[in-house]
Enzyme design. Structure first.
Site, short mmCIF file in Angstrom:
data_model
loop_
_atom_site.label_atom_id
_atom_site.label_comp_id
_atom_site.label_asym_id
_atom_site.label_seq_id
_atom_site.Cartn_x
_atom_site.Cartn_y
_atom_site.Cartn_z
N CYS A 103 46.96 42.30 36.60
CA CYS A 103 47.62 43.06 37.87
C CYS A 103 46.68 42.81 39.08
O CYS A 103 47.03 42.39 40.27
CB CYS A 103 48.41 44.32 37.77
SG CYS A 103 47.18 45.66 37.40
N HIS A 117 48.72 50.24 37.97
CA HIS A 117 49.21 48.95 38.03
C HIS A 117 49.53 48.64 39.56
O HIS A 117 49.71 49.69 40.52
CB HIS A 117 50.62 49.03 37.55
CG HIS A 117 51.28 47.55 37.26
ND1 HIS A 117 50.89 46.79 36.36
CD2 HIS A 117 52.32 46.95 38.13
CE1 HIS A 117 51.55 45.50 36.75
NE2 HIS A 117 52.41 45.77 37.70
N HIS A 142 53.91 40.26 40.75
CA HIS A 142 52.88 41.10 39.89
C HIS A 142 52.77 40.35 38.50
O HIS A 142 53.52 39.54 38.18
CB HIS A 142 53.21 42.50 39.82
CG HIS A 142 54.27 42.82 38.65
ND1 HIS A 142 54.47 44.04 38.08
CD2 HIS A 142 55.50 41.96 38.36
CE1 HIS A 142 55.45 43.88 37.29
NE2 HIS A 142 56.22 42.76 37.66
#
Length: 359
Positions: free
Chosen positions: A274, A322, A334
């Site tokens: 990520c 994240h 993402h």
């Protein structure tokens, strides 16, 4: 008399227990049977019920999340290890350069000593400097007073250079210890990631094909949308109205990465995690971001959820584990998790933790 002896050797007749004796024998027999039964069943603990499909799915989700947390820690440790490596290498180069300069100075001192020796006037300070114990003359600065101006300058220069080299080497030793600690930290996080992902795969293997398909479908819903090709068609629907050219370049890069696999620790060009994706996207726009989620959130100006604009970094979970690149309309691009490629996703599918505007 014979009859009496025969009757004396005759076995007494066995009589059945009656009354209290019979009750006592029966009690002992029952107790023995109960004890035997308990011994036979010893160690045979009741089997734990197999987890339900819902429990397996919940545990797999936790393992994937924990693996992502460990991945960001791994990324941070890797970045620090790389910095420590560069520092150690720079110190080694500096020590080598200083040693070369010291040798040059000593050679000049040697040439001067040779000239004096030929003239029969070798200075005592030079004799000491060229002795088998070079540290001795550095500690005995009183000899400098008996040397000429040039000799004194050379000797002071040597003393200063040796002192500098000693400091550089001591710093290098400290940095080498730090590097060893960083590498140990890397190994620890790498092991944690691999263990959690292996546990997740093992648990998924206990599901039926239909249960596993249902899990993947629900995970897609939680982490954003359907398959990668659907996201690509969305990506081709038109450019995002970015607030500036750099944000537009970052978003364009992220669109180009859609469909590429999630691989922990990866920063492209063929796979990403990520924070690796957001770092690579903004690098394409000429902006250098730090490596981890918990450092990227401080790489720009914080903005509220209501102020989001395309190009902003959006962060999730309380541990800032994240990150995605906001593209407008409540959507982001993402890299979700292992097995789920880079994709477009709604930002409301995960616990929102904050946002940062890079440029």
């Amino acid at each position: 008399m014979a009859a009496h002896r025969r009757s004396a050797h005759r076995k007494p007749k066995q009589r059945p227990f009656t009354g209290p004796a019979a009750r006592t024998a029966a009690t002992l027999a029952l107790a023995g049977a109960a004890t035997a039964g308990s011994v036979t069943g010893a160690g045979a603990a009741p089997a734990e019920p197999a987890p339900t499909a819902d429990q397996v799915r919940a545990k797999v989700d936790r393992l994937y999340h924990d693996a992502e947390v460990a991945t960001e820690k791994y990324n941070g440790a890797k970045e620090k290890a790389a910095a420590a490596t560069r520092t150690v290498e720079a110190l080694a180069d500096e020590a080598a350069r200083r040693t070369d300069r010291l040798n040059t100075t000593r050679n000049a001192l040697g040439s001067l000593a040779t000239a004096q020796y030929r003239g029969g006037t070798l200075d005592p300070a030079l004799q000491l400097a060229l002795s088998s114990d070079p540290d001795a003359y550095l500690q005995r600065a009183s000899y400098l007073d008996r040397a000429g101006d040039r000799q004194s300058g050379l000797l002071r220069n040597i003393k200063r250079q040796v002192s500098q080299i000693t400091r550089v080497k001591a710093t290098a030793d400290q940095e080498t210890e730090r590097l060893a600690a960083r590498r140990a930290e890397l190994r620890e996080h790498r092991t944690a990631i691999r263990t959690k992902l292996a546990d997740a795969r093992r648990l998924l293997g206990t599901l039926t094909a239909d249960e596993r398909a249902a899990y993947e479908s629900s995970a897609d819903a939680r982490h954003g949308g359907g398959p990668a090709h659907a996201d690509r068609s969305t990506a081709r629907s038109g450019p995002v109205a970015a607030p500036n050219s750099r944000a537009g370049q970052a978003i364009a890069f992220a669109h180009g990465a859609i469909g590429k696999p999630y691989v922990w620790g990866a920063t492209g060009p063929n796979a990403f995690d990520c924070s690796g994706l957001t770092q690579a996207a903004w690098k394409a726009a000429g902006v250098s971001l730090p490596r981890t989620t918990y450092t990227q959130i401080n790489a720009g100006s914080r903005v509220s959820r209501s102020e989001l604009a395309p190009g902003d970094l959006v962060f999730f979970y309380s541990g800032i584990s994240h990150v995605g690149l906001y593209i407008g309309g409540g959507q982001m691009i993402h890299a979700p998790r292992p097995g789920a490629p880079v994709r477009i996703a709604p930002i409301n599918q995960m616990p929102f933790a904050g946002a940062t505007r890079v440029a």
